[in-house]
Scaffold this active site. Structure first.
Site, PDB file in Angstrom:
ATOM      1  N   GLN A 106       0.854  -1.182   0.000  1.00 45.81           N
ATOM      2  CA  GLN A 106       0.000   0.000   0.000  1.00 45.81           C
ATOM      3  C   GLN A 106       0.891   1.233   0.000  1.00 45.81           C
ATOM      4  O   GLN A 106       2.007   1.203   0.535  1.00 45.81           O
ATOM      5  CB  GLN A 106      -0.918   0.000   1.233  1.00 45.81           C
ATOM      6  CG  GLN A 106      -1.940   1.132   1.272  1.00 45.81           C
ATOM      7  CD  GLN A 106      -2.946   0.942   2.397  1.00 45.81           C
ATOM      8  OE1 GLN A 106      -3.503  -0.124   2.586  1.00 45.81           O
ATOM      9  NE2 GLN A 106      -3.184   2.005   3.160  1.00 45.81           N
ATOM     10  N   ARG A 144       0.398  13.780  13.609  1.00 43.44           N
ATOM     11  CA  ARG A 144      -0.261  12.510  13.253  1.00 43.44           C
ATOM     12  C   ARG A 144       0.508  11.375  13.938  1.00 43.44           C
ATOM     13  O   ARG A 144       1.686  11.217  13.741  1.00 43.44           O
ATOM     14  CB  ARG A 144      -0.286  12.325  11.734  1.00 43.44           C
ATOM     15  CG  ARG A 144      -1.087  13.400  10.988  1.00 43.44           C
ATOM     16  CD  ARG A 144      -1.137  13.110   9.497  1.00 43.44           C
ATOM     17  NE  ARG A 144      -1.753  14.190   8.739  1.00 43.44           N
ATOM     18  CZ  ARG A 144      -3.045  14.277   8.424  1.00 43.44           C
ATOM     19  NH1 ARG A 144      -3.879  13.327   8.827  1.00 43.44           N
ATOM     20  NH2 ARG A 144      -3.514  15.291   7.713  1.00 43.44           N
ATOM     21  N   HIS A 194       1.255   5.950  15.885  1.00 40.37           N
ATOM     22  CA  HIS A 194       0.484   4.821  15.383  1.00 40.37           C
ATOM     23  C   HIS A 194       1.356   3.578  15.251  1.00 40.37           C
ATOM     24  O   HIS A 194       2.560   3.674  14.994  1.00 40.37           O
ATOM     25  CB  HIS A 194      -0.130   5.169  14.021  1.00 40.37           C
ATOM     26  CG  HIS A 194      -1.048   6.348  14.061  1.00 40.37           C
ATOM     27  ND1 HIS A 194      -1.225   7.200  12.997  1.00 40.37           N
ATOM     28  CD2 HIS A 194      -1.857   6.812  15.062  1.00 40.37           C
ATOM     29  CE1 HIS A 194      -2.101   8.141  13.326  1.00 40.37           C
ATOM     30  NE2 HIS A 194      -2.494   7.936  14.575  1.00 40.37           N
ATOM     31  N   LYS A 206       7.172   0.763   7.411  1.00 39.47           N
ATOM     32  CA  LYS A 206       6.896   1.992   6.657  1.00 39.47           C
ATOM     33  C   LYS A 206       8.197   2.586   6.106  1.00 39.47           C
ATOM     34  O   LYS A 206       9.240   2.531   6.759  1.00 39.47           O
ATOM     35  CB  LYS A 206       6.221   3.026   7.565  1.00 39.47           C
ATOM     36  CG  LYS A 206       4.890   2.563   8.138  1.00 39.47           C
ATOM     37  CD  LYS A 206       4.298   3.581   9.093  1.00 39.47           C
ATOM     38  CE  LYS A 206       2.968   3.092   9.670  1.00 39.47           C
ATOM     39  NZ  LYS A 206       2.381   4.069  10.612  1.00 39.47           N
ATOM     40  N   TYR A 225       4.195   7.679   2.057  1.00 41.61           N
ATOM     41  CA  TYR A 225       4.868   6.516   2.616  1.00 41.61           C
ATOM     42  C   TYR A 225       4.380   5.218   2.014  1.00 41.61           C
ATOM     43  O   TYR A 225       3.212   5.068   1.674  1.00 41.61           O
ATOM     44  CB  TYR A 225       4.832   6.484   4.146  1.00 41.61           C
ATOM     45  CG  TYR A 225       3.532   6.764   4.834  1.00 41.61           C
ATOM     46  CD1 TYR A 225       2.847   5.752   5.488  1.00 41.61           C
ATOM     47  CD2 TYR A 225       3.018   8.057   4.887  1.00 41.61           C
ATOM     48  CE1 TYR A 225       1.671   6.020   6.170  1.00 41.61           C
ATOM     49  CE2 TYR A 225       1.834   8.332   5.566  1.00 41.61           C
ATOM     50  CZ  TYR A 225       1.160   7.297   6.199  1.00 41.61           C
ATOM     51  OH  TYR A 225      -0.003   7.570   6.871  1.00 41.61           O
ATOM     52  N   GLU A 256      -4.934  -1.872  14.214  1.00 41.98           N
ATOM     53  CA  GLU A 256      -4.229  -0.602  14.359  1.00 41.98           C
ATOM     54  C   GLU A 256      -4.472  -0.015  15.746  1.00 41.98           C
ATOM     55  O   GLU A 256      -5.574  -0.092  16.282  1.00 41.98           O
ATOM     56  CB  GLU A 256      -4.709   0.387  13.294  1.00 41.98           C
ATOM     57  CG  GLU A 256      -4.321   0.015  11.882  1.00 41.98           C
ATOM     58  CD  GLU A 256      -2.860   0.287  11.592  1.00 41.98           C
ATOM     59  OE1 GLU A 256      -2.283   1.197  12.205  1.00 41.98           O
ATOM     60  OE2 GLU A 256      -2.301  -0.425  10.736  1.00 41.98           O
ATOM     61  N   ASP A 308      -6.272  10.728  18.315  1.00 41.39           N
ATOM     62  CA  ASP A 308      -4.929  10.721  18.892  1.00 41.39           C
ATOM     63  C   ASP A 308      -4.910  11.317  20.297  1.00 41.39           C
ATOM     64  O   ASP A 308      -4.179  10.848  21.170  1.00 41.39           O
ATOM     65  CB  ASP A 308      -3.957  11.480  17.979  1.00 41.39           C
ATOM     66  CG  ASP A 308      -3.645  10.721  16.700  1.00 41.39           C
ATOM     67  OD1 ASP A 308      -3.850   9.489  16.671  1.00 41.39           O
ATOM     68  OD2 ASP A 308      -3.192  11.344  15.723  1.00 41.39           O
TER      69      ASP A 308
END
Length: 203
Positions: free
Chosen positions: A47, A59, A62, A72, A132, A143, A170
Site C-alpha cells: 500500500q 499525526r 500509530h 513503513k 509513505y 491498528e 490521537d
C-alpha cells in the site's frame, strides 16, 4: 544513497544522492536492493499513502499488531515534517525512547520504520505532504495509537504546545504506560522473531 541506523534499533535514515543541472534535480528516494541489504529482507510493498497537513498538525503515534505489522518507508514530497520513531516494543533495550529526523523537500531524506515501532510526525510547514510505502494494507482492527503528548515520552515537536493540532482519536489514545498495562504493545521477542522469519524467507 546513504543509509544510517537511528538510535532506535530497526529504524534507518536514508539520504539520497541528488544530481542537479540547469533543468532541476534527480534522485532515487527508494531502492529495494539497498534497503534489503540493510535490513536483511525485501520490503513487500502492499500500500502507498499520502497526507497533506497544516503547520502544527501531529499525526500518530500509530502502530499495528505484530505479526504482520506494518513496516513503513516515509518521505516528505513537499514542505517539511519532523518524523518520529518511537520504540514501543516491550523488552527492547530502547523501550520508551525515540529518535527523530527532519524530512523535507530540500534534502529529500526518507525513514524506514520496522514492524512494531511507533510512528508519528509533526508538520513544520503549511501544506506539508508526507508519502509513505507500507508492507501491509490498513487493517483497522489491528491498528493502535499512543497519545503523542504523553509526558513519559516527551516528544520534542519544536513548536509551542498551543500550535499543535491533533485529531480527537490521537488525543484520546492511551499513554505508553496505559497501552503496556492493557496488553496493546508488541513485545521485543515477538518483533525480533518476526524479523528473523522475514530474513529466513530470503535464504
Amino acid at each position: 544513497m546513504q543509509i544510517r541506523q537511528l538510535s532506535i534499533p530497526d529504524a534507518y535514515e536514508v539520504t539520497p544522492i541528488q544530481r542537479s543541472d540547469d533543468r532541476g534535480i534527480f534522485f532515487e528516494w527508494y531502492r529495494h536492493d539497498r534497503l534489503e541489504q540493510t535490513i536483511g529482507h525485501s520490503l513487500d510493498l502492499r500500500q502507498a499513502n499520502s497526507s497533506t497537513s497544516k503547520k502544527g498538525v501531529v499525526r500518530g503515534i500509530h502502530f499495528a499488531d505484530v505479526p504482520i505489522g506494518q513496516a513503513k518507508y516515509v518521505t516528505a514530497t513537499h514542505g517539511a515534517v519532523l518524523d518520529f520513531v518511537v520504540d514501543i516494543r516491550v523488552g527492547s533495550p530502547t523501550f520508551g525512547l525515540w529518535d527523530s529526523v527532519v524530512l523535507d523537500d530540500i534534502d529529500h531524506r526518507a525513514v524506514y520504520i520496522a514492524e512494531g515501532l511507533g510512528h508519528a510526525f509533526v508538520a513544520l510547514t503549511e501544506g506539508a505532504v508526507v508519502t509513505y510505502l507500507v508492507s501491509d494494507v490498513y487493517r483497522s482492527e489491528r491498528e493502535h495509537g499512543i497519545n503523542p503528548l504523553d509526558e513519559q515520552l516527551a516528544l520534542d515537536f519544536r513548536l509551542p504546545r498551543p500550535e499543535l493540532i491533533l485529531s480527537p482519536k490521537d488525543v484520546g489514545a492511551p499513554s505508553l504506560a496505559e497501552a503496556a498495562s492493557g496488553g496493546l504493545l508488541p513485545s521485543w521477542q515477538a518483533t525480533t522473531d518476526y524479523y528473523s522469519s522475514l530474513n529466513a524467507g530470503m535464504a
